[in-house]
Structure formats: structure tokens, C-alpha cells
Design an enzyme around this catalytic site. Structure first.
Site, PDB file in Angstrom:
ATOM      1  N   GLY A 213       4.892   4.708   9.208  1.00  0.00           N
ATOM      2  CA  GLY A 213       3.808   4.448   8.245  1.00  0.00           C
ATOM      3  C   GLY A 213       2.925   5.666   8.116  1.00  0.00           C
ATOM      4  O   GLY A 213       3.334   6.783   8.449  1.00  0.00           O
ATOM      5  N   ASN A 214       1.734   5.477   7.592  1.00  0.00           N
ATOM      6  CA  ASN A 214       0.782   6.601   7.500  1.00  0.00           C
ATOM      7  C   ASN A 214      -0.641   6.058   7.586  1.00  0.00           C
ATOM      8  O   ASN A 214      -0.845   4.861   7.743  1.00  0.00           O
ATOM      9  CB  ASN A 214       1.015   7.407   6.224  1.00  0.00           C
ATOM     10  CG  ASN A 214       0.872   6.544   4.994  1.00  0.00           C
ATOM     11  OD1 ASN A 214      -0.198   6.042   4.703  1.00  0.00           O
ATOM     12  ND2 ASN A 214       1.974   6.344   4.290  1.00  0.00           N
ATOM     13  N   HIS A 215      -1.616   6.957   7.471  1.00  0.00           N
ATOM     14  CA  HIS A 215      -3.012   6.591   7.739  1.00  0.00           C
ATOM     15  C   HIS A 215      -3.769   6.038   6.532  1.00  0.00           C
ATOM     16  O   HIS A 215      -4.990   5.888   6.596  1.00  0.00           O
ATOM     17  CB  HIS A 215      -3.773   7.817   8.271  1.00  0.00           C
ATOM     18  CG  HIS A 215      -3.206   8.352   9.544  1.00  0.00           C
ATOM     19  ND1 HIS A 215      -3.254   7.646  10.721  1.00  0.00           N
ATOM     20  CD2 HIS A 215      -2.550   9.506   9.810  1.00  0.00           C
ATOM     21  CE1 HIS A 215      -2.668   8.355  11.669  1.00  0.00           C
ATOM     22  NE2 HIS A 215      -2.223   9.487  11.141  1.00  0.00           N
TER      23      HIS A 215
END
Ligand code: PMT
Length: 409
Positions: A213-215
């Protein structure tokens, strides 16, 4: 179908000054809240001689702000934060003294510092006796405020015309609210338009408990959905995993993966006039998600996760674009890389792209602020905006889109 009260979700800073008309502020607060507004009262010290802060904090369910510091715990009241929070500042009643200080940039109380930091439009309802009102110093000061784009609400130019004898007297609360409603309905520049927004991250399962995923928090996309809604559009927000609640009066579809995001966006895209792809989509996903939890002991050799590409949602949908549709994307770069953003704009067949960069403090993932450059496919140079709150950034993007639409017809 979600019906919005005319002021639902609107953040209004109500400034109250020392005038006998201050008693009407309680009615004003009640009328604004009844229309759905979220009201924060800021009082000058002399306003407290005319109306008790307790009355106003009880009505708004929020402590009234009047000092720079909270006397109880010494905490700092941020006029800058109020300036960013507000959709509109209303000063009612506005005394001759406050009007004069506003005209001259004097900032000797919390109300005036809030006014000087205000990012939103400001409305002023004067209240004073007729001689003070007629004095040329007051006339000059009111003209100065008008020349700076401030709206002066007075009896006689209002919805409940009260005749000349009312001059100097504060306009009635119901008429003030009508002015504010009229202002917001005029800003419904995208009425009848359908807008699709993708937002947030996507999560791609490695096993039952882990993901790639990412932030992205979803803040930027949610602010966009709210800003387009406030401009009168019917908004569908396709939102990846985000801890934030669904925005009010927006059709919000929650998804987890890039494939789900694409599937959920296909139909709203066909029906929309404008699509903005603000999601931080994972470009790759594990070829096979392991059922259960991969255990350290199960691995003799280094663990290899085979990845396969996800579809590019912006490129896939933009390739199907009709000539009457407008599409915009975001480019998140580690540097301010206009050339790379221009490359993405072209390769994804977008009409414009919003460049934001992690190298600029206060920009990108998670934070409440952003600094953007909009690159229009028709223009050579980007439009550069200052660092500001994501809600304001979203309004800047709406204004840009409204400008493009006006150009198109
Ligand atoms: O959610 P926040 O915490 O508020 O953060 C906001 C943000 C930083 C995520 C947002 O402002 C932003 O920059 N979004 C785009 C992030 C991104 O993935 O950019 P990109 O340069 O990799 O992608 C370019 C464009 O293609 C984007 O419009 C993206 O939505 C789209 N894309 C990319 C890959 C893919 N598989 N599908 C896509 O649709």
C-alpha cells in the site's frame, strides 16, 4: 437522494463587536445553525459587555474565542487556523471602531487578527448610531472595505428592505442569513454536473494480513469531493482504504484494491462530466495472495513475491473519454518535476494534471496542506499555487475546472 440544507457543512466564523445590537447575535447564531452551518464565535473584549459568551457557546456547542490565550490553561488560540477553517467570516454587529481598524489593518484583538488571517470571503453588518454612520470617516472606511471585496450588509440593501431610517442599525438576523445563503447558492457554478473522483490508497494483499500500500490518507480526495459538492455538482467518490468518514452528500463507494477501484469507477465515469483521479493507486499487485499468514518458519530461502501490473485507472478511463468530458489527474513526484508531470498528462490522455511534490514541506501524503501546480494540456507553463490547506487547494482546483468549463461552451 441527499438534500443539503443551504448551509450544511459551511464553516462560519461569526465576529461579534461591542454594540447594543450584539444581543441579536444569539438569534443570528441560532438561524445559521438551523440552516446547517457550523459556527465559531469570535468576540471583541467589549462585545462581552453586551452579551454573555456562555449564551453563545451554549448555542454553538463550542467555546467562544476572544483572547489570544485561554486563561484556564494558557493554550494559544490560533487565528491562522480559524482563517483556514472558515468558508465565510461574518462580522455582525460590526461597530464603527472595528470597521475603522479593519480598514487600517490594526490587529489589537482576536477578532481583528482572525480577520487579517482570513482566507474566506468576509461579510460585515455595521451597527452604530446614525451620526457615527454618516460621518465621512466611517463612509471612507466602509468604502475601503468594499474596495477590498468585503460585502457590507445594511438595512435597505437587504432582503427585508427597512427604509433609510434604518441606516446604521444592524440588519435583522433572518435577512443576514438570506444574504449568506444567496452568496453560497451563487457559488453553485457546477450545478447539474456529475463528477467522479478517485481517492485514497489501494491495498494489494500479500497474504491474509499483509498488503502492498502507500501513505495516502484520502484527505486530498475527500476535500475535492466536498469542494465539487459545494459548487453544486453531484459527486461520486471512489475511495480506497481511508480512516476518514464518508463526506456528507457525496455518493461514496469504498474499495480496497486497484481492480476494485477501476470496476467501481467504470459506470460513474460513463455518466460523469468531469473525472479527477487523485488516488494513489498501487501500480503492482502480488500475482497470488497467500491464503492465511505467511510464517517465517515456512521460508527456507529468501521470500519472493511475484508482482503483476495493475491497470492504470486514469489512463484506461481517459482513453474512453467523450469530447464533452474533462479529465484531470495528479502527479506525485519526489521532486518538483514538471517534465515528468507533463509526460504523465500526455500518456494518460488527461486534460490537466495537478503536480504535488514530497520534496516541498507540508505537501503530499497525510498532511492537511498541499502545494500544487496545475498543468493544462493547452498551456505551456504550469499555474503555481502557494502552500495552503487541502480544502483551499480543492477550491483552487474547482475554480480551475469552472474556468475550463466556461471556456468549453
Ligand atoms: O490522500 P492524501 O494523504 O491527502 O494525499 C494526497 C495525494 C498525495 C495521494 C494526492 O495529492 C496525489 O498526489 N495523488 C496521486 C498519487 C499518485 O499515485 O500519483 P502518480 O504520479 O503515481 O499517478 C499519476 C496519476 O495516475 C494519478 O492521477 C493517479 O491517480 C493515476 N493512476 C496511477 C496509477 C494507476 N495504476 N492508476 C491510476 O489511476
Amino acid at each position: 437522494m441527499c438534500i443539503m440544507e443551504s448551509l450544511v457543512g459551511k464553516h462560519i466564523v461569526l465576529g461579534i463587536t461591542g454594540s447594543i445590537a450584539a444581543y441579536k447575535s444569539a438569534y443570528l447564531v441560532r438561524a445559521l445553525i438551523k440552516k446547517g452551518a457550523d459556527v465559531q464565535v469570535v468576540m471583541t473584549p467589549s462585545a462581552k459587555e453586551f452579551i454573555a459568551p456562555l449564551t453563545l457557546s451554549t448555542l454553538t456547542q463550542k467555546p467562544v474565542v476572544s483572547e489570544f490565550f485561554d486563561r484556564r490553561d494558557g493554550s494559544w488560540h490560533s487565528h491562522v487556523a480559524l482563517g483556514q477553517w472558515a468558508d465565510l467570516m461574518l462580522i455582525a454587529p460590526a461597530s464603527a471602531s472595528t470597521i475603522a481598524k479593519m480598514a487600517n489593518g490594526i490587529a489589537d484583538n482576536m477578532l481583528l487578527t482572525t480577520y487579517l488571517s482570513m482566507k474566506a470571503p468576509t461579510f460585515v453588518a455595521p451597527a452604530m448610531d446614525l451620526d457615527m454612520y454618516r460621518h465621512e470617516a466611517t463612509t471612507d472606511n466602509l468604502n475601503t472595505l468594499k474596495s477590498r471585496g468585503i460585502t457590507i450588509i445594511e438595512p435597505g440593501n437587504g432582503f427585508l428592505a427597512s427604509g433609510l431610517e434604518g441606516k446604521g442599525r444592524m440588519e435583522e438576523p433572518e435577512a443576514i442569513v438570506k444574504h449568506i445563503e444567496a452568496f453560497f447558492s451563487k457559488s453553485q457554478q457546477l450545478g447539474n454536473k456529475k463528477v467522479l473522483i478517485t481517492a485514497g490508497p489501494t491495498y494489494e494483499a500479500i497474504d491474509t494480513v499483509r498488503f502492498i500500500g502507500n501513505h495516502s490518507s484520502g484527505k486530498m480526495g475527500i476535500a475535492l469531493a466536498e469542494a465539487f459538492r459545494d459548487a453544486g455538482a453531484e459527486v461520486t467518490l471512489v475511495l480506497g482504504p481511508s480512516a476518514l468518514p464518508d463526506p456528507e452528500c457525496v455518493h461514496c463507494i469504498r474499495v480496497t484494491t486497484a481492480l476494485e477501484m477501476l470496476a467501481a469507477s467504470e459506470r460513474p465515469f460513463k455518466e460523469c462530466d468531469i473525472a479527477i483521479f487523485s488516488a494513489a493507486v498501487a501500480d503492482f499487485r502480488p500475482k497470488k495472495a497467500f491464503q492465511g499468514k505467511i510464517k517465517r518458519e515456512m521460508q527456507q530461502d529468501p521470500l519472493i513475491i511475484e508482482l503483476e501490473p495493475n491497470p492504470d485507472i486514469a489512463a484506461t478511463l481517459s482513453a474512453q473519454k467523450r469530447s464533452d468530458q474533462l479529465t484531470g489527474g495528479f502527479a506525485l513526484e519526489t521532486e518538483v518535476n514538471v517534465l515528468e508531470a507533463q509526460r504523465k498528462l500526455k500518456s494518460k490522455q488527461l486534460d490537466f494534471i495537478v503536480l504535488n511534490s514530497l520534496s516541498e514541506a507540508g505537501s503530499g501524503f497525510g498532511v492537511d496542506t498541499n502545494r500544487i501546480r496545475i498543468i493544462d494540456k493547452e498551456e505551456k507553463d504550469p499555474i503555481v499555487y502557494p502552500l495552503t490547506d487541502k480544502k483551499e487547494v480543492a477550491r483552487q482546483i474547482v475554480d480551475f475546472v469552472v474556468g475550463k468549463q466556461a471556456h468549453a461552451y
